[in-house]
Design an enzyme around this catalytic site. Structure first.
Site, short mmCIF file in Angstrom:
data_model
loop_
_atom_site.label_atom_id
_atom_site.label_comp_id
_atom_site.label_asym_id
_atom_site.label_seq_id
_atom_site.Cartn_x
_atom_site.Cartn_y
_atom_site.Cartn_z
N ARG A 227 -12.52 3.81 10.95
CA ARG A 227 -13.65 3.69 10.04
C ARG A 227 -14.08 2.23 9.97
O ARG A 227 -13.25 1.35 9.72
CB ARG A 227 -13.26 4.17 8.64
CG ARG A 227 -14.44 4.45 7.72
CD ARG A 227 -14.01 4.60 6.27
NE ARG A 227 -13.80 3.29 5.66
CZ ARG A 227 -12.71 2.95 4.99
NH1 ARG A 227 -11.71 3.80 4.84
NH2 ARG A 227 -12.60 1.74 4.48
N ASP B 290 -16.50 -0.74 8.23
CA ASP B 290 -17.18 -1.07 6.99
C ASP B 290 -18.25 -2.13 7.23
O ASP B 290 -18.05 -3.06 8.03
CB ASP B 290 -16.18 -1.58 5.95
CG ASP B 290 -15.14 -0.54 5.57
OD1 ASP B 290 -15.46 0.67 5.69
OD2 ASP B 290 -14.03 -0.91 5.17
N SER C 293 -6.78 -2.45 2.09
CA SER C 293 -7.08 -1.91 0.75
C SER C 293 -7.62 -2.96 -0.22
O SER C 293 -7.44 -2.85 -1.43
CB SER C 293 -5.86 -1.23 0.14
OG SER C 293 -5.60 -0.01 0.79
N TYR D 106 -9.20 3.94 -4.81
CA TYR D 106 -8.16 4.96 -4.96
C TYR D 106 -8.04 5.59 -6.35
O TYR D 106 -7.33 6.58 -6.50
CB TYR D 106 -6.80 4.36 -4.56
CG TYR D 106 -6.80 3.88 -3.13
CD1 TYR D 106 -7.01 4.78 -2.08
CD2 TYR D 106 -6.62 2.54 -2.82
CE1 TYR D 106 -7.03 4.34 -0.77
CE2 TYR D 106 -6.64 2.09 -1.50
CZ TYR D 106 -6.85 3.00 -0.49
OH TYR D 106 -6.87 2.56 0.80
N ASN E 59 -11.00 -0.12 10.24
CA ASN E 59 -9.75 0.37 9.66
C ASN E 59 -9.18 1.43 10.60
O ASN E 59 -9.77 2.50 10.76
CB ASN E 59 -10.03 0.96 8.28
CG ASN E 59 -8.78 1.32 7.52
OD1 ASN E 59 -7.74 1.60 8.10
ND2 ASN E 59 -8.89 1.34 6.20
N GLY F 213 -7.64 5.92 4.83
CA GLY F 213 -6.94 6.72 3.83
C GLY F 213 -7.29 8.19 3.95
O GLY F 213 -8.39 8.57 4.37
N GLU G 245 0.81 -1.22 0.00
CA GLU G 245 0.00 0.00 0.00
C GLU G 245 0.85 1.28 0.00
O GLU G 245 0.33 2.36 0.29
CB GLU G 245 -0.95 -0.01 1.20
CG GLU G 245 -1.97 -1.13 1.15
CD GLU G 245 -2.90 -1.12 2.34
OE1 GLU G 245 -3.75 -0.21 2.41
OE2 GLU G 245 -2.79 -2.01 3.19
N GLU H 157 -15.14 -4.99 9.04
CA GLU H 157 -13.85 -4.74 9.67
C GLU H 157 -13.76 -3.29 10.13
O GLU H 157 -14.57 -2.45 9.71
CB GLU H 157 -12.70 -5.03 8.71
CG GLU H 157 -12.68 -4.16 7.47
CD GLU H 157 -11.55 -4.52 6.51
OE1 GLU H 157 -10.66 -5.28 6.90
OE2 GLU H 157 -11.58 -4.03 5.37
#
Length: 308
Positions: free
Chosen positions: A250, A252, A142, A211, A271, A275, A16, A269
């Site tokens: 964050r 999801d 990612s 991205y 994070n 990002g 990443e 999950e």
């Protein structure tokens, strides 16, 4: 009073790295704009020596993937006693391990999809679970290495056992949850808004849809019922707290509303290093809640500490 000196840690050597460089430069630019003295640190194996020489007031962690969000860099910063952003050693390591994070979330009453963890070499010719299911590396971010196996596939994808696979030998096989992709940011002890991610030209929210400009459309706030909206916020905050996250995180989710409005809501999950690129979700969610990008980053810098 002198401006606080912030070292923005970026780059690194995980898969990443490009995302981290993009996040790091965006954050460094914004922090300079709001008055901090910033040093950009492209993290290499000598990062402990570099930081010990630099002695910044705060390390802003913009790293992604192994070494950057799994507790490794956090341990170095603890050892050097340099206050840092985001989650600490334990929460970072726990959140990065999908198997252990799922166990903690389930124990906290958060709904998760059925899954099994196994060696990729044990999959063989037979399905390890009735399709559809998802195969994902246990310790990657990612969406690297994520493979969706559909109902009509007669056998598991061969790429998982091939020499081309480079995401570790331990994988998670998880029931595929139909429906919509929802995500919720947590800032400190407060759940912010909920966004729906709609991949554009992609089967799911993969690396490119995350991205690449135009790879996904973000509905912020998500167009769901107030009941589901608040439930996502409640579960995101519960996951943040159960795993021991700090700063910004964050979570999801998948939301299957095919058969009823309340449907099935599944946590995927958390994070701990979301990002911070121009297409990233957390800055958008924070803006919807009234926090500019500069204000969000300033809050994270001022929130930084050791022993997180």
């Amino acid at each position: 009073m002198a401006a606080k000196h912030v070292a923005v840690l970026m780059g690194g050597f995980s898969a990443e790295r490009p995302v981290s460089v993009s996040s790091g430069n965006a954050c460094a630019d914004a922090l300079e704009d709001v008055g901090y003295r910033v040093t950009r640190v492209d993290v290499e194996r000598d990062v402990a020596r570099v930081l010990d020489d630099l002695r910044p007031d705060v390390a802003f962690n913009a790293l992604h993937g192994p070494y950057g969000e799994d507790g490794t860099i956090q341990g170095i910063l603890e050892y050097l006693q340099i206050p840092y952003t985001h989650s600490g050693v334990l929460a970072s390591a726990l959140a990065m391990d999908k198997e252990q994070a799922k166990k903690v979330a389930k124990a906290a009453g958060i709904p998760v999809a059925e899954a099994r963890v196994m060696s990729r070499f044990d999959i063989g010719a037979a399905h390890p679970m009735k399709p559809p299911y998802v195969v994902k590396p246990v310790r990657e971010g990612s969406s690297f290495g994520v493979v969706i196996v559909k109902e009509d596939q007669s056998h598991p994808p061969q790429v998982i056992t091939s020499s081309e696979w480079r995401y570790g030998d331990t994988i998670m096989v998880e029931r595929f949850v139909h429906g919509r992709e929802l995500t919720c940011a947590v800032m400190g002890g407060v759940a912010l808004g909920v966004t729906e991610i709609v991949p554009v030209g992609h089967a799911f929210y993969d690396y490119d849809s995350k991205y690449v400009a135009g790879g996904s459309k973000h509905e912020c706030p998500a167009k769901v019922s107030s009941f589901i909206y608040q439930k996502v916020q409640t579960l995101a905050l519960r996951a943040h707290q159960a795993i021991g996250c700090r700063g910004v995180s964050r979570s999801d989710f998948r939301y299957d509303d095919r058969f009823s409005e309340n449907g099935e809501l599944i946590w995927l999950e958390v994070n701990t290093q979301p990002g911070m690129t121009p297409t990233s979700l957390v800055p958008e969610i924070a803006a919807e809640a009234g926090h500019s990008f500069g204000e969000l980053l300033s809050w994270m810098v001022e929130d930084a500490s050791c022993s997180r």
